[in-house]
Design a protein around this motif. Structure first.
Motif, PDB file in Angstrom:
ATOM      1  N   ALA A 161     -29.931  10.194  55.760  1.00 38.26           N
ATOM      2  CA  ALA A 161     -29.100  11.004  54.862  1.00 38.26           C
ATOM      3  C   ALA A 161     -29.825  11.281  53.548  1.00 38.26           C
ATOM      4  N   ASP A 162     -30.607  10.313  53.073  1.00 35.04           N
ATOM      5  CA  ASP A 162     -31.377  10.517  51.853  1.00 35.04           C
ATOM      6  C   ASP A 162     -32.523  11.505  52.075  1.00 35.04           C
ATOM      7  N   ARG A 163     -33.201  11.358  53.180  1.00 36.59           N
ATOM      8  CA  ARG A 163     -34.435  12.128  53.412  1.00 36.59           C
ATOM      9  C   ARG A 163     -34.144  13.546  53.888  1.00 36.59           C
ATOM     10  N   ARG A 164     -33.212  13.680  54.829  1.00 34.86           N
ATOM     11  CA  ARG A 164     -32.870  15.016  55.334  1.00 34.86           C
ATOM     12  C   ARG A 164     -31.684  15.581  54.567  1.00 34.86           C
ATOM     13  N   SER A 165     -30.503  15.060  54.863  1.00 33.12           N
ATOM     14  CA  SER A 165     -29.296  15.456  54.130  1.00 33.12           C
ATOM     15  C   SER A 165     -28.125  14.668  54.681  1.00 33.12           C
ATOM     16  N   ARG A 166     -27.079  14.559  53.903  1.00 30.84           N
ATOM     17  CA  ARG A 166     -25.864  13.891  54.377  1.00 30.84           C
ATOM     18  C   ARG A 166     -25.253  14.636  55.559  1.00 30.84           C
ATOM     19  N   PRO A 167     -25.099  15.980  55.488  1.00 28.79           N
ATOM     20  CA  PRO A 167     -24.517  16.694  56.634  1.00 28.79           C
ATOM     21  C   PRO A 167     -25.306  16.486  57.921  1.00 28.79           C
ATOM     22  N   PHE A 168     -26.635  16.481  57.827  1.00 34.28           N
ATOM     23  CA  PHE A 168     -27.455  16.294  59.033  1.00 34.28           C
ATOM     24  C   PHE A 168     -27.185  14.939  59.673  1.00 34.28           C
ATOM     25  N   ALA A 169     -27.184  13.880  58.855  1.00 34.03           N
ATOM     26  CA  ALA A 169     -26.942  12.530  59.366  1.00 34.03           C
ATOM     27  C   ALA A 169     -25.559  12.427  60.000  1.00 34.03           C
ATOM     28  N   LEU A 170     -24.560  13.037  59.377  1.00 34.39           N
ATOM     29  CA  LEU A 170     -23.192  12.970  59.902  1.00 34.39           C
ATOM     30  C   LEU A 170     -23.064  13.725  61.218  1.00 34.39           C
ATOM     31  N   ARG A 171     -23.686  14.897  61.315  1.00 36.22           N
ATOM     32  CA  ARG A 171     -23.569  15.687  62.548  1.00 36.22           C
ATOM     33  C   ARG A 171     -24.246  15.000  63.720  1.00 36.22           C
ATOM     34  N   VAL A 172     -25.459  14.524  63.507  1.00 34.72           N
ATOM     35  CA  VAL A 172     -26.194  13.873  64.591  1.00 34.72           C
ATOM     36  C   VAL A 172     -25.454  12.630  65.081  1.00 34.72           C
TER      37      VAL A 172
ATOM     38  N   ALA B  67      -9.649   7.632  72.018  1.00 35.02           N
ATOM     39  CA  ALA B  67      -9.145   8.121  70.733  1.00 35.02           C
ATOM     40  C   ALA B  67     -10.090   7.735  69.602  1.00 35.02           C
ATOM     41  N   GLY B  68     -10.648   6.520  69.665  1.00 34.82           N
ATOM     42  CA  GLY B  68     -11.592   6.089  68.646  1.00 34.82           C
ATOM     43  C   GLY B  68     -12.830   6.969  68.609  1.00 34.82           C
ATOM     44  N   ALA B  69     -13.324   7.344  69.806  1.00 41.06           N
ATOM     45  CA  ALA B  69     -14.495   8.219  69.871  1.00 41.06           C
ATOM     46  C   ALA B  69     -14.208   9.573  69.241  1.00 41.06           C
ATOM     47  N   VAL B  70     -13.041  10.122  69.542  1.00 42.53           N
ATOM     48  CA  VAL B  70     -12.675  11.444  69.018  1.00 42.53           C
ATOM     49  C   VAL B  70     -12.471  11.394  67.510  1.00 42.53           C
ATOM     50  N   LEU B  71     -11.754  10.376  67.033  1.00 40.21           N
ATOM     51  CA  LEU B  71     -11.473  10.286  65.599  1.00 40.21           C
ATOM     52  C   LEU B  71     -12.747  10.054  64.792  1.00 40.21           C
ATOM     53  N   LEU B  72     -13.586   9.132  65.249  1.00 40.09           N
ATOM     54  CA  LEU B  72     -14.795   8.794  64.505  1.00 40.09           C
ATOM     55  C   LEU B  72     -15.822   9.915  64.566  1.00 40.09           C
ATOM     56  N   GLY B  73     -16.140  10.346  65.782  1.00 42.11           N
ATOM     57  CA  GLY B  73     -17.132  11.408  65.930  1.00 42.11           C
ATOM     58  C   GLY B  73     -16.664  12.726  65.346  1.00 42.11           C
ATOM     59  N   GLY B  74     -15.412  13.083  65.627  1.00 44.71           N
ATOM     60  CA  GLY B  74     -14.881  14.346  65.130  1.00 44.71           C
ATOM     61  C   GLY B  74     -14.797  14.394  63.616  1.00 44.71           C
ATOM     62  N   SER B  75     -14.369  13.304  63.015  1.00 44.21           N
ATOM     63  CA  SER B  75     -14.258  13.274  61.553  1.00 44.21           C
ATOM     64  C   SER B  75     -15.633  13.363  60.892  1.00 44.21           C
ATOM     65  N   ALA B  76     -16.634  12.696  61.484  1.00 43.55           N
ATOM     66  CA  ALA B  76     -17.986  12.760  60.921  1.00 43.55           C
ATOM     67  C   ALA B  76     -18.524  14.184  60.957  1.00 43.55           C
ATOM     68  N   VAL B  77     -18.332  14.857  62.088  1.00 43.59           N
ATOM     69  CA  VAL B  77     -18.803  16.239  62.198  1.00 43.59           C
ATOM     70  C   VAL B  77     -18.029  17.138  61.232  1.00 43.59           C
ATOM     71  N   GLY B  78     -16.713  16.962  61.174  1.00 41.16           N
ATOM     72  CA  GLY B  78     -15.910  17.758  60.251  1.00 41.16           C
ATOM     73  C   GLY B  78     -16.316  17.547  58.807  1.00 41.16           C
ATOM     74  N   LEU B  79     -16.598  16.286  58.450  1.00 43.19           N
ATOM     75  CA  LEU B  79     -17.013  15.959  57.089  1.00 43.19           C
ATOM     76  C   LEU B  79     -18.341  16.630  56.752  1.00 43.19           C
ATOM     77  N   SER B  80     -19.202  16.772  57.744  1.00 45.95           N
ATOM     78  CA  SER B  80     -20.532  17.337  57.495  1.00 45.95           C
ATOM     79  C   SER B  80     -20.487  18.813  57.125  1.00 45.95           C
ATOM     80  N   PHE B  81     -19.405  19.504  57.450  1.00 46.19           N
ATOM     81  CA  PHE B  81     -19.304  20.930  57.158  1.00 46.19           C
ATOM     82  C   PHE B  81     -18.648  21.214  55.809  1.00 46.19           C
ATOM     83  N   LEU B  82     -18.267  20.170  55.086  1.00 45.43           N
ATOM     84  CA  LEU B  82     -17.708  20.385  53.756  1.00 45.43           C
ATOM     85  C   LEU B  82     -18.852  20.614  52.768  1.00 45.43           C
ATOM     86  N   PRO B  83     -18.822  21.705  52.012  1.00 48.83           N
ATOM     87  CA  PRO B  83     -19.915  21.990  51.060  1.00 48.83           C
ATOM     88  C   PRO B  83     -20.151  20.858  50.060  1.00 48.83           C
TER      89      PRO B  83
END
Length: 418
Positions: free
Chosen positions: A73-84, A175-191
């Motif tokens: 997240a430091d080297r590339r970006s926070r959104p990149f780390a969250l999406r991957v 449900a845990g997979a959807v909530l955790l993975g989905g929220s991380a990806v969603g968070l990554s698209f916030l400017p």
């Protein structure tokens, strides 16, 4: 001396509301997945030992990968780390939920992969807040973060119970997979989650973002915080096995849940009371006072003799949790360079996980050769050592770390994807 109201400040900081909500939802599965794995194997008629093995693989992955994901997240970006990590987490934990618990090799690999790909939601959120917020805003948000941790401990088991009631442990894993993975990806698209570009000083050849995942440990102040965290976490791990041992001594292990829930609720209420005011005491002093209080609080349960007295004894420590954690976040932000803050917060996560695991194992040995009282005394000794280290290290935390890098001009932020 104190003044202000952190809750009002938090309400006024509207830009953090959506990220905080997504981060809250995304981290809820972290407080239910481990138990869901044990119940998943139990429902299939397999030994709880197998479930424990799967949990160990998951936690091992989290502890090992956290600093490197923070560095990503430091080297590339926070959104990149969250999406991957969000995508890999969704695939790994989702695939696991559709397997049979009997497929041990495959399940072990999937648990390890799920641990290795656990999205660094907490660390990137705190890093973003450190970059964007003013001092009073940061204090209010960090306090809310600490209170969220207490809420997770209450809402996580409740959410798990709901999923199991309506679909079983397998549904809880899905449900845990959807909530955790989905929220991380969603968070990554916030400017707002994009990294703040920083201009490097012309005469500075220092490259803090490329020094490696463990680079924050080169800072004396942060190193002292990390060591203190490990020792404190060991004490917490000892407590985690001492409380069930006390419940068994009363005649029912089922009392463990209510003991934690009631004392946790009291701690949450105390955290809300703490948040009503903005404390002007120096953060490093407030922190040292808090961890000293925790050391004393670990000893009190050794004198409990009934359910009620144990609730009161555990509450003595619970009321200090929010102030200690909130100030600890602030000290982490002070003691690492601006371009290493994701790594710094992630290292603290690993330290807490490793320390808790060591403490749980050590606490078990203490209880076997003594009893729950001996375990609480042992935890208090460890916490006392951590408190002593805090007072000796206080001067290292007194001033923010100066770095040679500074934020770039605000206009550069608008067109930046990082």
């Amino acid at each position: 001396m104190k003044t202000g109201n952190q809750l009002k400040v938090l309400a006024a900081v509207r830009w953090v509301h959506v990220p905080f909500l997504l981060a809250f939802v995304g981290r809820l599965p972290l407080y239910m997945t481990a138990v869901a794995l044990v119940l998943w194997t139990d429902a299939a008629g397999r030994s709880a030992v197998l479930g424990g093995f799967y949990v160990a693989m998951l936690n091992f992955g989290v502890a090992v990968a956290a600093p490197w994901l923070g560095h990503l997240a430091d080297r590339r970006s926070r959104p990149f780390a969250l999406r991957v990590t969000g995508v890999v987490q969704l695939l790994a934990l989702g695939a696991l939920s559709f397997q049979s618990p009997s497929f041990v090799p495959l399940n072990a690999v999937l648990c390890l992969l799920a641990g290795l790909s656990t999205p660094p939601i907490g660390s990137v959120l705190r890093s973003m807040v450190t970059d964007r917020a003013q001092d009073d805003e940061r204090e209010a948000i960090f306090t809310a973060e600490a209170m969220a941790g207490s809420l997770f401990a209450i809402l996580g088991p409740l959410a798990l119970s709901g999923f199991i009631l309506f679909g079983g442990a397998q549904t809880a894993l899905t449900a845990g997979a959807v909530l955790l993975g989905g929220s991380a990806v969603g968070l990554s698209f916030l400017p707002i989650m994009c990294n703040v570009p920083r201009a490097q000083a012309p005469d500075d050849g220092h490259k803090p973002a490329s020094q490696g995942a463990l680079a924050p440990l080169r800072q004396r102040g942060f190193r002292a915080l990390t060591i203190r965290m490990v020792i404190e976490a060991i004490a917490g791990g000892v407590e985690q096995v001492a409380v069930p041992a006390f419940a068994v001594s009363l005649g029912s292990a089922a009392l463990t849940g209510p003991l934690w829930a009631i004392s946790g609720g009291i701690g949450l209420a105390a955290g809300a009371a703490y948040a009503v005011r903005t404390w002007r005491m120096p953060k490093e002093t407030l922190y040292c006072i808090g961890v000293t209080g925790l050391a004393v609080a670990y000893l009190i349960p050794a004198f409990a003799y009934s359910f009620t007295t144990m609730v009161l004894a555990l509450s003595a420590g619970a009321i200090l949790v929010v102030p200690v954690i909130a100030t600890e976040y602030d000290l982490v932000a002070r003691t690492v360079p601006e371009t290493q803050r994701n790594s710094g917060f992630s290292i603290m996560t690993s330290a807490a996980i490793c320390g808790t695991a060591i403490g749980a194992q050590t606490g078990g040995f203490v209880i076997v050769h003594s009893d729950y009282r001996g375990a609480f005394v042992f935890a208090a000794v460890l916490a006392g050592l951590a408190a002593l280290m805090s007072w000796r290290s206080r001067r290292l935390w007194a001033e923010p770390l100066t770095t040679a890098v500074a934020p770039a001009a605000p206009a550069a932020l608008e067109g930046s994807g990082r």
